[in-house]
Each structure stands twice: as C-alpha cells, then as structure tokens.
Enzyme design. Structure first.
Site, PDB file in Angstrom:
ATOM      1  N   HIS A 255       0.863  -1.191   0.000  1.00 30.36           N
ATOM      2  CA  HIS A 255       0.000   0.000   0.000  1.00 30.36           C
ATOM      3  C   HIS A 255       0.892   1.231   0.000  1.00 30.36           C
ATOM      4  O   HIS A 255       1.976   1.225   0.587  1.00 30.36           O
ATOM      5  CB  HIS A 255      -0.883   0.009   1.259  1.00 30.36           C
ATOM      6  CG  HIS A 255      -2.026   0.967   1.175  1.00 30.36           C
ATOM      7  ND1 HIS A 255      -1.877   2.307   1.436  1.00 30.36           N
ATOM      8  CD2 HIS A 255      -3.316   0.776   0.843  1.00 30.36           C
ATOM      9  CE1 HIS A 255      -3.049   2.905   1.271  1.00 30.36           C
ATOM     10  NE2 HIS A 255      -3.934   2.010   0.919  1.00 30.36           N
TER      11      HIS A 255
ATOM     12  N   ASP B  38      -8.067  -4.890  -0.076  1.00 32.75           N
ATOM     13  CA  ASP B  38      -8.604  -5.671  -1.210  1.00 32.75           C
ATOM     14  C   ASP B  38      -8.326  -7.159  -1.098  1.00 32.75           C
ATOM     15  O   ASP B  38      -8.894  -7.956  -1.842  1.00 32.75           O
ATOM     16  CB  ASP B  38      -7.985  -5.149  -2.519  1.00 32.75           C
ATOM     17  CG  ASP B  38      -8.283  -3.676  -2.733  1.00 32.75           C
ATOM     18  OD1 ASP B  38      -7.334  -2.885  -2.900  1.00 32.75           O
ATOM     19  OD2 ASP B  38      -9.485  -3.316  -2.686  1.00 32.75           O
TER      20      ASP B  38
HETATM   21  C1  MLT Z   1      -8.309   2.994  -0.621  1.00 34.23           C
HETATM   22  O1  MLT Z   1      -8.948   2.639   0.377  1.00 34.23           O
HETATM   23  O2  MLT Z   1      -8.637   3.952  -1.361  1.00 34.23           O
HETATM   24  C2  MLT Z   1      -7.122   2.184  -1.011  1.00 34.23           C
HETATM   25  O3  MLT Z   1      -6.535   1.589   0.127  1.00 34.23           O
HETATM   26  C3  MLT Z   1      -6.094   2.975  -1.787  1.00 34.23           C
HETATM   27  C4  MLT Z   1      -5.453   4.113  -1.037  1.00 34.23           C
HETATM   28  O4  MLT Z   1      -5.854   4.487   0.064  1.00 34.23           O
HETATM   29  O5  MLT Z   1      -4.480   4.661  -1.628  1.00 34.23           O
END
Ligand code: MLT
Length: 419
Positions: free
Chosen positions: A300, A357
């Site tokens: 992430h 995810d």
């Molecule tokens: C999100 O919840 O949007 C995803 O984890 C992606 C992010 O936070 O960059």
C-alpha cells in the site's frame, strides 16, 4: 532533466517504494519551487479533517474514531453521516437522514431506460460512472457548489440513489427485472433485497449478510487523499458539480491498481487454484522481477504495516465462510498465501502486507456477487468519503483550482522551416 527557464534541479530526496527507485527533485524556477513527485507520493495537496491514517502503525480513524470501534458499534448509515457531517448523528438526526434517503431512493424512468440501453456485457463500473454523471441532467437544480441547500440536496440524492443504481445494474447483468426500494427496510437491507430479493427466492434477508455488507461498506467509507478521492477533489476544485466530480472518482476507482484490485485478487487466487494451488511457486514468480507477476492485494502507498481494514475483513470472511458446508477453497488459499508471504523477508522487508482488497473479493464471491460487481461495492462504500472531501474543499478558503506543474523534458526550441 532540462528546464527552459534558467532553473536548476536539485536532488532533494531519493528512496525506494517497492522495487521502483524514485527521486523527488525540486526545481528552482522563475515561478518558485516546483517539486517533481511522481504520483504525488510525498505531496500533500490539501488539508483535511476527515480521515487520519498512520501507515507505520496501521491506524485508521474517521473524524477521530478508530475504525475498529466504528466497525464494532456503528452502522454504515451512521458512519456515512459522521464522515460527511463530522459528528455521529443523534437518534433524531439518524431518523431524518434515513427517511430522506428512503424518500429519494427511486430512479427516474429515463435513467432506468438509459441503464437498460447499455450492452448487457458492459462493465458495471462504466454504467455506474455514466449514471452518476447523468444525475446532473435529471437534478440540474442541485449542482451549484456555492449553494449550501443545493449541496445538501445533491448529497442526499447521490447517497439515496447510488444503491438503487447499483442494484439495477446488477439485476440487468443477471437478467432479473428491477425492484423498487422498499420503505420498510433499512439502507443496506434494501440494497441487498434489490440485488438478491427474488433472485434466490430469499424473502428474509440473511442477518449475517446484512451485517457483513454493512461492515464492508463502513471499512471502505473513506481513506484520505487516495487516487479516486484526489480525483474528486481535483475535478471539484474547478467548481464542477458534485455529480460530475464523483463520476470522475468512480472512473478512477475502476482502475485495476485502485478499486479494481479486489477483482484482480480473486482472479489471482483462481489462477493459483487452477495451477494446483501451489502458493510457493506463485510467490517465487512474484519475486522474479522478469516475470512481472504481482501479488495483488498486498502492499500500500501509505500502510507499511497490516492494513487495519484487512484484519476486520479477514475476521468477517471467516464468519461468513465457516457456515458453508465445504471450506471455501479461495479463502483457504488466501490464508495460505498470506501466511507464506508474511513469513518471507522478501515481502516483510519491503513492508508488503495485505491491504483492504486482499480478502474483500472472497467475501463478495461467497455472498454471490460476480467479480464485475466487486468494485461497484467498493464505490458504494466510498461514496460518503468522496462527498465529504468535495464538500470540505468547497468551504476551504485556502482551496484553489488544482493545477499541478510539470518538468519539461521534451525538445529544445526548434524551427519549423528546419533552418
Ligand atoms: C483505498 O482505500 O482507497 C485504497 O486503500 C487505496 C489508497 O488508500 O491509496
């Protein structure tokens, strides 16, 4: 890098993210400092009071409340109100909010006809983005960002209709006639009845399904300036309408590297299963850069620790899947894949941990949703966050129209005549 303006580049910061080395350069130019920061990896484009993330500690809070506490004690309706308005609703506010959504959940016949006109095999996210953008055509009186009453009305209309739009899209994709929202049910129950009701003949919605969907939506409600939310803010910074800004966010979320990742995780698990479930050889391919094989759902931009949402979803998946007669092969595979990866310094040294995810697709599949609907469910959860950021920016006196600079690396001046 060359910049025609007599400026100089200064290497300011170098480092690595995953395996890609990146270098942030600051350009001292006539118009002031311009910092090259690909993908805005280290650039804050706004100040916000909505969500706090500590990527090192794996902390996520909406308006100061830890995600674990909201997951344990609140509903998606309460969290939507909290994310948008900044405080948890009292019983009267929650009742009024729920009634407003219920009263506005139906779709105009022309919007249904528009959705019905798309090719049956069109991806649901394409239809969702189109339907959201088209709301301005049906509700033109609710798009002026400077009019607070219109902003509040557009907020309700969008929150109320997105679940109905999603249910209509889903039922079209499985060849079922649309169902109208039911005044007697709640926000999430209604969505599940409109998607599942009449499909499997289940009139009584499964309480665990309802709680699972509620929790999944809570966990996706906001995540600071991620790709799709930044898109909503950038488009909104030109004073574009809430519908047009959120439609752009839906399109950004559709990308496989963003909201599309939950669909890509399931496809990865199915690929490993079809290759005999050999997790070790898959991870070996991931470590072999030449193979360009990705471990989807891991790593992430912000979390350099376990994504707190992934922990919640993993526990929920176990609850949902434990009721099944047979163990869920993809969930078992996901558990094995996670265990092997987290025991391998290649992944932990690079701070690659499961993100939101990694397990969500396994649950959506167990609930009967096709993979094409996984990112639509992500969008349903993220809608309060998109709306909150668009509203926050509108009232921010420091907000300006987004206009990122660039470092020019093209041709020097040349003459058309070739002289
Ligand atoms: C999100 O919840 O949007 C995803 O984890 C992606 C992010 O936070 O960059």
């Amino acid at each position: 890098l060359r910049y025609e303006g007599g400026a100089h580049t200064l290497p300011l910061l170098t480092g690595t993210e995953g395996d890609e080395a990146f270098e942030t350069k600051t350009l001292l130019s006539a118009t002031g400092k311009v910092t090259l920061d690909p993908g805005f990896a280290n650039t804050a484009a706004c100040q916000s009071k909505i969500t706090y993330i500590d990527g090192e500690a794996g902390i996520l809070r909406y308006r100061g409340y830890p995600i674990e506490e909201l997951a344990a004690h609140s509903s998606f309706l309460e969290v939507s109100y909290l994310v948008i308005h900044g405080e948890l609703p009292d019983s009267g506010q929650l009742k009024e909010f729920s009634e407003q959504l219920r009263a506005n959940a139906a779709l105009p016949a022309e919007m249904r006809a528009m959705l019905d006109a798309f090719p049956r095999d069109a991806h649901p996210m394409t239809l969702l983005a189109s339907a959201v953008n088209t709301m301005a055509a049906f509700y033109a009186d609710t798009v002026d960002p400077k009019d607070s009453e219109q902003v509040d009305r557009a907020t309700i209309l969008l929150l109320a209709k997105l679940p109905t739009i999603a249910a209509h899209i889903y039922r079209n994709s499985v060849g079922q006639p649309p169902l109208e929202p039911d005044d007697s049910l709640g926000y999430v129950e209604d969505f599940l009845r409109m998607t599942f009701g009449g499909l499997s003949g289940e009139s009584e919605l499964d309480a665990l399904f309802v709680r699972a969907m509620d929790l999944l939506l809570i966990l996706h409600a906001d995540h600071e300036q991620n790709c799709s939310t930044a898109t909503v803010r950038v488009v909104g910074s030109s004073q574009a309408s809430l519908y047009g800004s959120v439609s752009a966010g839906v399109n950004a979320l559709f990308g496989p590297l963003h909201g599309g990742a939950n669909q890509a995780v399931l496809e990865m698990l199915e690929e490993i299963r079809d290759l005999g479930g050999d997790v070790d050889s898959y991870l070996a391919k991931v470590k072999d850069k030449e193979s360009k094989t990705r471990l989807m759902g891991f790593g992430h931009r912000v979390y350099k620790n376990y994504d707190p949402r992934s922990k919640e979803i993993k526990g929920l998946a176990a609850q949902i899947l434990d009721r099944q007669a047979e163990p869920d092969e993809l969930f078992e595979l996901a558990l094995r894949l996670e265990a092997k990866a987290l025991a391998d310094p290649y992944f932990t040294d690079r701070k690659l941990y499961p993100n939101v995810d990694f397990y969500s697709g396994v649950i959506y599949r167990a609930m009967g949703f096709p993979t094409s609907m996984f990112t639509v469910l992500f969008a349903l959860g993220r809608l309060p966050g998109w709306i909150a950021h668009w509203r926050e920016q509108r009232l921010d006196p420091a907000a300006r129209i987004a206009r990122p600079r660039q470092l020019y690396t093209g041709h020097a001046k040349r003459s058309y005549s070739g002289s």
